[in-house]
Design an enzyme around this catalytic site. Structure first.
Site, mmCIF file in Angstrom:
data_model
loop_
_atom_site.group_PDB
_atom_site.id
_atom_site.type_symbol
_atom_site.label_atom_id
_atom_site.label_comp_id
_atom_site.label_asym_id
_atom_site.label_seq_id
_atom_site.Cartn_x
_atom_site.Cartn_y
_atom_site.Cartn_z
ATOM 1 N N GLY A 1 0.864 -1.175 0.000
ATOM 2 C CA GLY A 1 0.000 0.000 0.000
ATOM 3 C C GLY A 1 0.902 1.226 0.000
ATOM 4 C CB ALA A 2 0.987 4.192 -2.232
ATOM 5 N NE ARG B 1 5.346 -3.562 -4.632
ATOM 6 C CZ ARG B 1 4.035 -3.662 -4.390
ATOM 7 N NH1 ARG B 1 3.557 -3.434 -3.179
ATOM 8 N NH2 ARG B 1 3.198 -3.989 -5.355
ATOM 9 C CD GLN C 1 -3.111 -7.023 -3.116
ATOM 10 O OE1 GLN C 1 -3.823 -7.701 -3.845
ATOM 11 N NE2 GLN C 1 -1.930 -6.599 -3.525
ATOM 12 C CG ASP D 1 -0.090 2.123 -5.832
ATOM 13 O OD1 ASP D 1 -1.263 1.718 -5.978
ATOM 14 O OD2 ASP D 1 0.686 1.686 -4.973
ATOM 15 C CG ASN E 1 -5.417 1.873 -6.979
ATOM 16 O OD1 ASN E 1 -4.615 1.975 -6.049
ATOM 17 N ND2 ASN E 1 -6.587 1.287 -6.826
ATOM 18 C CE LYS E 2 -2.291 -4.242 -6.380
ATOM 19 N NZ LYS E 2 -0.929 -4.701 -6.824
HETATM 20 O O1 MRU Z 1 0.492 -4.031 -4.587
HETATM 21 P P1 MRU Z 1 -0.085 -3.288 -3.422
HETATM 22 O O2 MRU Z 1 -0.908 -4.126 -2.512
HETATM 23 O O3 MRU Z 1 0.964 -2.470 -2.690
HETATM 24 O O4 MRU Z 1 -1.062 -2.243 -4.115
HETATM 25 C C1 MRU Z 1 -1.789 -1.369 -3.299
HETATM 26 C C2 MRU Z 1 -2.728 -0.518 -4.032
HETATM 27 O O5 MRU Z 1 -2.817 -0.542 -5.246
HETATM 28 C C3 MRU Z 1 -3.495 0.476 -3.217
HETATM 29 O O6 MRU Z 1 -4.772 0.664 -3.736
HETATM 30 C C4 MRU Z 1 -2.731 1.810 -3.229
HETATM 31 O O7 MRU Z 1 -1.416 1.627 -2.830
HETATM 32 C C5 MRU Z 1 -3.370 2.814 -2.357
HETATM 33 S S1 MRU Z 1 -3.124 2.446 -0.652
HETATM 34 C C6 MRU Z 1 -3.817 3.640 0.302
#
Ligand code: MRU
Length: 343
Positions: free
Chosen positions: A46-47, A85, A192, A233, A243-244
């Site tokens: 999560g960012a 990442r 997630q 992100d 985003n994801k």
């Molecule tokens: O691969 P991840 O689980 O780190 O991806 C997370 C996401 O895409 C979240 O939606 C994003 O980081 C926002 S978190 C507040």
């Protein structure tokens, strides 16, 4: 509310997000290399949470110098953490913040530098919780009462230092007295949504229904979804949002069905150096995440695989971007710039 990451005298303690929801296990990172591995392996993800972990990782690196060249060591620490990442800009934002502080302390006694970096890492965490609460306050009025919020992935307490961005908006809407519930996309390949979003909302007693990713269109058409709220992100200057993976499909389906699609993110997620989302680096992850589910093979041996971890939603699908400094709407080039300049 769950503690995602805390600084302790023994090291940086994180809840292991690879083990949820079946096991609630905490890991302690004692070195910056361990923090880097935790980010890479998504023990923490999560960012905003990645940003907090990186800041604390830099502080840990300062506490354990290797060799006589402290400057060179700190450079290695920052490089190692930055290579974990590529997509979440909060990682680079946090490392830059720590680097700037370090540069401002050059020539001071090492113990003073170490103390200042540790305090800064702790401050980044505390600020993140306050920022999420402000995002929640700004976003809550946008959530329609007596409706369902659809979300994708986990942009909750687990993705931040606490409270969450998208789920911060949900929490604040509930705290303001609204009667809402959440539909959580499971979010293949790493789930997630079902492993983390469903778990943390259940912990808080916020009604949540688990759906698979391919059910989102069906429910967006049904009329029960009042809005979509997701995290981000990285957000480019024109309002394109990384985003994801799967977020883009949800955004298109939301627009097609007249459902507002909101993005909730801190100012540290803005990357106004990028003119559009085309410049956002998309992390490519290992094939096994697609071919296997919890260690069990679900695709034929040797099959070709693509596994981009994020996608980019063009700004035209985004009804508003909710930040701690206010709500930005199109044209984003102006509204995001104004929010970034406001302190
Ligand atoms: O691969 P991840 O689980 O780190 O991806 C997370 C996401 O895409 C979240 O939606 C994003 O980081 C926002 S978190 C507040």
């Amino acid at each position: 509310m769950v503690e995602t990451i805390v600084w302790t005298d023994g090291g940086v303690v994180m809840i292991d997000q690879t083990r949820l929801p079946l096991e609630e296990v905490y890991v302690t990172c004692r070195t910056y290399q361990e923090v880097a591995a935790a980010i890479r392996e998504m023990v923490i993800r999560g960012a905003p949470a990645i940003g907090v972990a990186a800041a604390m990782g830099v502080a840990l690196g300062a506490l354990h110098p290797e060799g006589a060249d402290f400057d060179g060591h700190m450079e290695t620490v920052c490089k190692t953490l930055a290579a974990t990442r590529p997509t979440a800009v909060n990682l680079f934002w946090a490392i830059d913040r720590m680097k700037k502080l370090y540069a401002s302390l050059r020539g001071r006694p090492v113990a003073e530098i170490q103390g200042a970096l540790v305090s800064e890492g702790v401050r980044v965490r505390e600020e993140d919780i306050a920022i999420c609460r402000a995002i929640g306050r700004n976003g809550a009025p946008l959530v329609p009462d007596h409706k369902t919020v659809l979300t994708h992935c986990n942009a909750g307490a687990l993705a931040t230092a606490g409270y969450g961005t998208a789920l911060g908006v949900v929490r604040a809407a509930v705290e303001s007295g609204k009667t809402i519930d959440v539909f959580s996309d499971e979010t293949r390949p790493l789930l997630q949504g079902s492993r983390l979003t469903a778990w943390e909302l259940q912990q808080d007693g916020i009604p949540c229904t688990q759906i698979t990713d391919n059910m989102a269109g069906h429910f967006l058409k049904s009329g029960r979804i009042g809005c979509v709220v997701v995290g981000a992100d990285r957000i480019a200057a024109n309002g394109d949002v990384a985003n994801k993976i799967g977020t883009y499909s949800v955004a298109v389906l939301a627009k097609e069905n007249g459902v507002p699609f909101y993005v909730a993110a801190p100012i540290s997620t803005l990357d106004l150096t990028l003119a559009s989302g085309d410049g956002i680096p998309i992390e490519q992850r290992a094939a096994w995440e697609v071919t296997h589910v919890f260690g069990r093979q679900v695709a034929p041996e040797g099959i070709a695989v693509q596994n981009p971890a994020f996608d980019v939603t063009p700004a035209r699908y985004v009804a508003a971007i909710i930040t701690e400094r206010g709500v930005a709407r199109a044209p984003y080039r102006e509204s995001l710039r104004k929010l970034e300049e406001r302190s």
